[in-house]
Design an enzyme around this catalytic site. Structure first.
Site, PDB file in Angstrom:
ATOM      1  N   HIS A   1      50.109  30.079  33.350  1.00 16.79           N
ATOM      2  CA  HIS A   1      49.998  28.866  34.186  1.00 16.79           C
ATOM      3  C   HIS A   1      51.105  27.854  33.892  1.00 16.79           C
ATOM      4  O   HIS A   1      51.277  26.892  34.655  1.00 16.79           O
ATOM      5  CB  HIS A   1      48.645  28.166  33.947  1.00 16.79           C
ATOM      6  CG  HIS A   1      47.464  28.980  34.354  1.00 16.79           C
ATOM      7  ND1 HIS A   1      47.347  29.543  35.605  1.00 16.79           N
ATOM      8  CD2 HIS A   1      46.334  29.346  33.673  1.00 16.79           C
ATOM      9  CE1 HIS A   1      46.202  30.218  35.677  1.00 16.79           C
ATOM     10  NE2 HIS A   1      45.575  30.121  34.523  1.00 16.79           N
TER      11      HIS A   1
ATOM     12  N   ASP B   1      45.118  38.904  35.231  1.00 18.64           N
ATOM     13  CA  ASP B   1      44.193  37.845  34.813  1.00 18.64           C
ATOM     14  C   ASP B   1      43.461  37.353  36.065  1.00 18.64           C
ATOM     15  O   ASP B   1      44.028  37.343  37.155  1.00 18.64           O
ATOM     16  CB  ASP B   1      45.006  36.698  34.195  1.00 18.64           C
ATOM     17  CG  ASP B   1      44.123  35.607  33.603  1.00 18.64           C
ATOM     18  OD1 ASP B   1      43.962  35.581  32.376  1.00 18.64           O
ATOM     19  OD2 ASP B   1      43.604  34.769  34.383  1.00 18.64           O
TER      20      ASP B   1
ATOM     21  N   HIS C   1      42.729  34.517  37.024  1.00 16.43           N
ATOM     22  CA  HIS C   1      43.310  33.299  37.608  1.00 16.43           C
ATOM     23  C   HIS C   1      44.734  33.587  38.065  1.00 16.43           C
ATOM     24  O   HIS C   1      45.446  34.377  37.422  1.00 16.43           O
ATOM     25  CB  HIS C   1      43.307  32.170  36.575  1.00 16.43           C
ATOM     26  CG  HIS C   1      41.951  31.870  36.038  1.00 16.43           C
ATOM     27  ND1 HIS C   1      41.493  32.406  34.852  1.00 16.43           N
ATOM     28  CD2 HIS C   1      40.938  31.129  36.552  1.00 16.43           C
ATOM     29  CE1 HIS C   1      40.242  31.994  34.648  1.00 16.43           C
ATOM     30  NE2 HIS C   1      39.880  31.222  35.664  1.00 16.43           N
TER      31      HIS C   1
ATOM     32  N   ASP D   1      39.464  37.962  31.825  1.00 22.29           N
ATOM     33  CA  ASP D   1      38.443  36.974  32.189  1.00 22.29           C
ATOM     34  C   ASP D   1      37.773  37.265  33.525  1.00 22.29           C
ATOM     35  O   ASP D   1      36.966  36.472  34.002  1.00 22.29           O
ATOM     36  CB  ASP D   1      39.022  35.551  32.166  1.00 22.29           C
ATOM     37  CG  ASP D   1      40.433  35.479  32.716  1.00 22.29           C
ATOM     38  OD1 ASP D   1      40.920  36.479  33.267  1.00 22.29           O
ATOM     39  OD2 ASP D   1      41.059  34.407  32.590  1.00 22.29           O
TER      40      ASP D   1
HETATM   41 ZN   LIG Z   1      42.586  33.443  33.345  1.00 20.93          ZN
END
Ligand SMILES: [Zn+2]
Length: 347
Positions: free
Chosen positions: A127, A164, A166, A251
């Site tokens: 991120h 991931d 996200h 996740d």
């Molecule tokens: Zn994540």
């Protein structure tokens, strides 16, 4: 059989605060104890982490940003820089160690000491933007590694696959106009960081070199494997990268409460087995895995051990997924209309 190199180190646990954060040392503490067990010794060669040099760090992040991190890391409130990404006295050092570990593994890969590397580091990186840390990420490890490969080894065809749950918004932004790096992210839509739309395909020379596969909540093994078999596999084959970087986040597991997807241990094993088979079809079969998210420590430990087991064996028997009506609808209605212009092989 692949030669696997890994990095884990107790110094990665020094980035911490007294109050609870999902991104905390407990994510990896038990894994490090377990992985040191002699019964796993045959799986990997262990390398030592190194702090990244300022020169390399500056290829992605500015001096201003690093100075900003340094000053915020001495604030009384660890969240004064960002509401999720705490900064403490040791945070900057650990983040530099995390980024530098990937460089150690890249050198080992390029020297033919190993075939696949996995950096079991924290904090995660995908991120992080050039001028802003967010979502527990301080430095963008995947991007720094990619920049190192481009600059030091003249590898001009790099694929970054981010599974991931996200969206890897930082990695996307850094290479958004670059046609030497293909970024592919499969993630849950409409959760943090709320980016990663199918329509975001890159700009200028990078147009077509950014691929987003935003899945719906409740998607699980069946849907993910359908998307790997029908989109990601074909793109990997068509692109045929010279180096494979995997932003590995666990996740999306059904027992990780940062997402609504329902992947299981078997699902992740099948994802890793598929990625391994893509790596084996490349000319230069080199790949670096680096750890992103995964916030249920027990789930993360088992998923990583399964991954190491999977990556170190030569077994690649893959049963292609039959059908998934939900994922098929996503492919036909949303993904193909956007990507057909750039990636004819998905038809
Ligand atoms: Zn994540």
């Amino acid at each position: 059989m692949s030669k696997l190199g890994i990095i884990y180190d107790y110094q990665f646990l020094d980035h911490k605060i007294d109050t609870f954060s999902p991104e905390n040392p407990d994510r990896l503490k038990n894994l490090y104890i377990e992985i040191a067990n002699p019964k796993y010794a045959h799986l990997y060669k262990k390398y030592l982490p190194q702090v990244i040099t300022s020169n390399l760090l500056h290829r992605i992040h500015s001096e201003f940003y690093i100075e900003q991190l340094r000053s915020f890391s001495f604030c009384i409130n660890p969240y004064s820089y960002d509401k999720d990404t705490y900064l403490m006295e040791d945070s900057l050092y650990v983040a530099k160690l995390s980024s530098g570990s990937n460089i150690v593994l890249i050198d080992a890969l390029m020297n033919n000491e190993i075939d696949i590397g996995f950096s079991l580091c924290r904090p995660p990186g995908h991120h992080a933007l050039p001028e802003r840390g967010m979502g527990y990420c301080i430095f963008n490890n995947a991007s720094i590694s990619t920049r190192y490969l481009l600059d030091k080894y003249n590898i001009n065809k790099i694929l970054i696959l981010d599974f991931d749950v996200h969206h890897g918004n930082g990695t996307e932004e850094i290479f958004y106009s670059n046609n030497n790096v293909l970024t592919v992210s499969i993630h849950q839509r409409n959760i943090f960081p709320f980016t990663g739309h199918v329509q975001d395909v890159g700009i200028e020379e990078g147009k077509g070199y950014n691929i987003n596969i935003p899945v719906y909540p409740q998607y699980g093994d069946e849907e993910y494997l359908y998307l790997f078999d029908n989109i990601i596999k074909k793109i990997c084959e068509e692109y045929n990268p010279d180096f494979f970087i995997v932003s590995a986040g666990y996740d999306g597991h059904m027992d990780d409460n940062t997402s609504d997807t329902t992947l299981t241990y078997i699902g992740y094993q099948n994802i890793i087995r598929r990625i391994k088979s893509y790596i084996q079809t490349m000319n230069n079969k080199k790949a670096l895995f680096l750890l992103e998210g995964g916030y249920n420590p027990n789930v993360l430990e088992r998923c990583i051990l399964d991954t190491l087991e999977e990556l170190s064996t030569s077994y690649t028997n893959i049963h292609l997924t039959e059908q998934s009506s939900r994922a098929q609808l996503l492919v036909e209605k949303e993904i193909k209309p956007i990507l057909k212009e750039y990636w004819p092989s998905i038809f």
